[in-house]
Design an enzyme around this catalytic site. Structure first.
Site, PDB file in Angstrom:
ATOM      1  NE  ARG A 147      -2.020   2.158   3.944  1.00  0.00           N
ATOM      2  CZ  ARG A 147      -3.201   2.186   4.776  1.00  0.00           C
ATOM      3  NH1 ARG A 147      -4.030   2.112   4.627  1.00  0.00           N
ATOM      4  NH2 ARG A 147      -2.023   3.172   5.813  1.00  0.00           N
ATOM      5  CE1 TYR A 159      -4.350   6.280   5.457  1.00  0.00           C
ATOM      6  CE2 TYR A 159      -4.937   6.498   7.725  1.00  0.00           C
ATOM      7  CZ  TYR A 159      -4.596   5.503   6.794  1.00  0.00           C
ATOM      8  OH  TYR A 159      -4.788   4.092   6.485  1.00  0.00           O
ATOM      9  CG  ASP A 211      -7.638   3.953   3.429  1.00  0.00           C
ATOM     10  OD1 ASP A 211      -6.909   3.036   4.147  1.00  0.00           O
ATOM     11  OD2 ASP A 211      -7.800   4.158   3.217  1.00  0.00           O
ATOM     12  CG  HIS A 213      -8.260   7.033   5.777  1.00  0.00           C
ATOM     13  ND1 HIS A 213      -8.458   8.048   6.979  1.00  0.00           N
ATOM     14  CD2 HIS A 213      -7.916   5.993   7.023  1.00  0.00           C
ATOM     15  CE1 HIS A 213      -8.280   7.154   8.693  1.00  0.00           C
ATOM     16  NE2 HIS A 213      -7.835   5.952   7.680  1.00  0.00           N
ATOM     17  CD  GLU A 237      -8.556   0.459   3.063  1.00  0.00           C
ATOM     18  OE1 GLU A 237      -7.181   0.245   2.578  1.00  0.00           O
ATOM     19  OE2 GLU A 237      -8.257   1.125   4.136  1.00  0.00           O
ATOM     20  NE  ARG A 284      -9.535  -1.571   4.487  1.00  0.00           N
ATOM     21  CZ  ARG A 284      -8.435  -2.712   4.204  1.00  0.00           C
ATOM     22  NH1 ARG A 284      -7.999  -3.677   4.669  1.00  0.00           N
ATOM     23  NH2 ARG A 284      -7.746  -1.502   6.114  1.00  0.00           N
ATOM     24  CG  HIS A 313      -8.746  -2.488   9.827  1.00  0.00           C
ATOM     25  ND1 HIS A 313      -9.669  -1.799  10.944  1.00  0.00           N
ATOM     26  CD2 HIS A 313      -8.057  -1.763   9.850  1.00  0.00           C
ATOM     27  CE1 HIS A 313      -8.564  -0.711  10.569  1.00  0.00           C
ATOM     28  NE2 HIS A 313      -7.879  -0.277  10.597  1.00  0.00           N
ATOM     29  CD  GLU A 340      -3.800  -2.747   6.905  1.00  0.00           C
ATOM     30  OE1 GLU A 340      -5.113  -2.512   6.811  1.00  0.00           O
ATOM     31  OE2 GLU A 340      -3.792  -1.369   6.898  1.00  0.00           O
TER      32      GLU A 340
HETATM   33  O1  LIG Z   1      -6.458   1.245   6.121  1.00  0.00           O
HETATM   34  C1  LIG Z   1      -5.971   0.873   7.292  1.00  0.00           C
HETATM   35  O2  LIG Z   1      -4.940   0.067   7.972  1.00  0.00           O
HETATM   36  C2  LIG Z   1      -6.735   2.172   8.404  1.00  0.00           C
HETATM   37  O3  LIG Z   1      -7.153   3.041   7.546  1.00  0.00           O
HETATM   38  C3  LIG Z   1      -5.876   2.573   9.454  1.00  0.00           C
HETATM   39  O4  LIG Z   1      -4.930   3.131   8.693  1.00  0.00           O
HETATM   40  C4  LIG Z   1      -6.969   2.894  10.286  1.00  0.00           C
HETATM   41  O5  LIG Z   1      -6.810   4.841  10.052  1.00  0.00           O
HETATM   42  C5  LIG Z   1      -6.814   2.827  11.688  1.00  0.00           C
HETATM   43  O6  LIG Z   1      -6.835   1.804  11.966  1.00  0.00           O
HETATM   44  C6  LIG Z   1      -7.264   3.964  12.485  1.00  0.00           C
HETATM   45  O7  LIG Z   1      -7.250   3.081  13.699  1.00  0.00           O
HETATM   46 MG   LIG Z   2      -7.615   1.891   5.936  1.00  0.00          MG
END
Ligand SMILES: O=C(O)[C@H](O)[C@@H](O)[C@H](O)[C@H](O)CO
Ligand SMILES: [Mg+2]
Length: 403
Positions: A147, A159, A211, A213, A237, A284, A313, A340
């Site tokens: 990723r 992020y 991601d 987000h 994502e 996920r 996740h 992941e």
């Molecule tokens: O794809 C991911 O792993 C998630 O988006 C994380 O980065 C979240 O932001 C986190 O798990 C929040 O606590």
């Molecule tokens: Mg994520």
């Protein structure tokens, strides 16, 4: 067999984790991950006050009955706190059942569907060059999938980018929420350049994920999905907040870029329309936050009817207990997609000894009866909890946006 004791263990080796331990009158115990990043103590209170007292004396083998007792019996159904509490109980009960049966959890679920579980790692960088160096490190370590998240010129804190190269990305980095500032236009103009640079340097075979987000509107996500089609992403994502599942129908009309969603989901009902309309490609929702193996197994089966695959996740804010159970699930589930993997810190792994192994870009499941993860309670006591909150995100005009 009866449940004799059950209690939560809150420990912070590297970051906050909540573990539920259920002990039977025959001495067998099981553990479940109840960690909900930034809301850990809400789940502890729910478990200690409303769940554990009702568990004592019950037969731990009656997993299905206990699941419905906690879900239907709560009256106030669903939500991340409730479902993380149920998820932890369920994970611990499956751990017990597998230990009593003397077999690794994947056998109890139906046996191996694959020898090993492909993962994706996290390559992040303050700019594209720094991110590419991290991709190179992952490729050298054998990852087949990475990723990529990079800083965007003009956006101060974004992020997914670790503070230093090679460091873990931990978003819950302050006692009260840090305030980030976001600019969609700058992000949309920059993101395709990142993927072009990755393909240029690493070619076509590496699986590349990204991601978003939750930060775009559907038409912005449609634009991004369309623009990045030449880079053949493995998935894009969380491109929009998914409370309105129909948003994904609009995105789907415009792009063939595969879509993944669900880390903030806590029940099958959050994804039912997404799956039945084939608006997504990967689901996920992780075992802890979506009610455990009992519920996520049903979600995976529904997904399988519509060509949707799992992509659990798996950040460091889910403990090795959830990761261990997920690897058993990933080893069994027919419609597995990818797992992941953000490596936990060494101090975390010391508190949570486990038998899963990472090798050559994949996880190999262990053969220990149960899910193969334990908690060293003495070591856990060395790491006290300290409140840590996830950030909030604002647009440049101050509008509270999606973090
Ligand atoms: O794809 C991911 O792993 C998630 O988006 C994380 O980065 C979240 O932001 C986190 O798990 C929040 O606590
Ligand atoms: Mg994520």
């Amino acid at each position: 067999m009866k449940i004799e004791r059950a209690y939560t263990i809150v420990t912070a080796p590297g970051r906050n984790f909540v573990t539920l331990k259920i002990v039977t009158d025959e001495g067998t115990y099981g553990i479940g991950d109840a960690t909900l990043n930034g809301r850990e103590m809400a789940v502890v209170a729910y478990l200690e006050e409303h769940v554990i007292p009702a568990l004592i004396g019950r037969d731990p083998q009656r997993i299905e009955d206990i699941w419905h007792y906690l879900y239907r019996g709560a009256y106030w159904r669903r939500g991340p706190v409730t479902m993380s509490a149920i998820g932890a109980v369920d994970m611990a009960l499956w751990d017990i059942k597998a230990k009593v049966a003397g077999m690794p959890l994947y056998q109890l679920l139906g046996g191996k569907s694959r020898e090993r579980v492909m993962v994706y790692g996290h390559a992040t960088g303050k700019d594209i060059e720094a991110c590419l160096d991290e991709v190179a490190r992952h490729v050298e370590e054998g990852y087949r999938a990475v990723r990529v998240q990079a800083g965007v010129p003009g956006i101060a804190s974004i992020y997914g980018v670790a503070k230093k190269p090679g460091e873990r990305y931990e978003p819950a980095d302050a006692e009260l929420p840090a305030e980030h500032v976001w600019n969609t236009a700058k992000y949309l103009n920059h993101a395709p350049k990142l993927f072009a640079a990755v393909r240029e340097r690493f070619g076509d075979d590496l699986h590349v994920l990204h991601d978003v987000h939750h930060r775009l509107t559907p038409i912005e996500a449609a634009r991004l999905g369309k623009e990045v089609e030449p880079f053949n992403l493995f998935w894009l994502e969380d491109c929009v907040p998914a409370e309105n599942q129909e948003s994904f129908g609009l995105i789907r009309q415009h792009t063939t870029t595969p879509l993944a969603v669900g880390e903030v989901f806590n029940s099958l009902y959050d994804a039912k329309a997404l799956i039945e309309n084939q608006w997504i490609d990967y689901i996920r929702a992780p075992l802890t936050h979506a009610g455990g193996i009992t519920h996520v197994r049903r979600l995976a089966d529904l997904a399988g009817l519509y060509h949707v695959r799992t992509g659990f996740h798996g950040p460091t804010d889910l403990s090795p207990v959830c990761l261990g159970a997920a690897i058993h699930f990933d080893t069994w589930v027919p419609n597995f997609g990818i797992q992941e993997y953000m490596p936990h810190e060494a101090v975390t792994d010391e508190v949570f000894p486990h038998d899963y192994r990472f090798e050559d870009g994949h996880f190999l499941v262990g053969e220990t009866p149960g899910h193969g993860v334990d908690i060293d309670e003495e070591k856990a006591r060395k790491y006290p909890y300290r409140r840590a909150s996830l950030p909030v995100n604002r647009l440049e005009d101050g509008t509270l946006w999606h973090w």
